[in-house]
Design a protein around this motif. Structure first.
Motif: not given
Length: 102
Positions: A28-39
């Motif tokens: 979940k945290y990985c997905r949130d960070m990736a979305l924040y970085l627009e990956l």
């Protein structure tokens, strides 16, 4: 996206994170960070007790995500190491958005 990121190459890399990374909401945290970085890409728990996935985006943002996967992760996790494989340059991203796979 700033002008320097628009000119940055698009890259793709697969990752595997080792350590105490399951049962601590790492995906979940990985997905949130990736979305924040627009990956773009995906993440999931593996049967081996690791976290695996693929990330795609501008090289600076992928590098920032790799640093997060290698050192930060979710609260309560204990990362031993993050291995990368199949690094490649892309003409454009294959993924739009970032998902958790099961």
């Amino acid at each position: 996206m700033g002008p320097e990121e628009e000119a940055a190459p698009i890259v793709s890399v697969e990752f595997e994170v080792f350590g105490h990374v399951q049962g601590v909401y790492f995906t979940k945290y990985c997905r949130d960070m990736a979305l924040y970085l627009e990956l773009g890409g995906w993440v999931k728990n593996s049967r081996r007790g690791t976290i695996v996935g693929k990330i795609q985006g501008t090289k600076p943002k992928v590098e920032e995500m790799v640093a997060w996967l290698s050192r930060t992760g979710s609260p309560g996790c204990k990362i031993e190491r993050c291995e990368l494989r199949d690094f490649e340059y892309l003409a454009r991203q294959d993924f739009r958005g970032f998902s958790i796979r099961f």
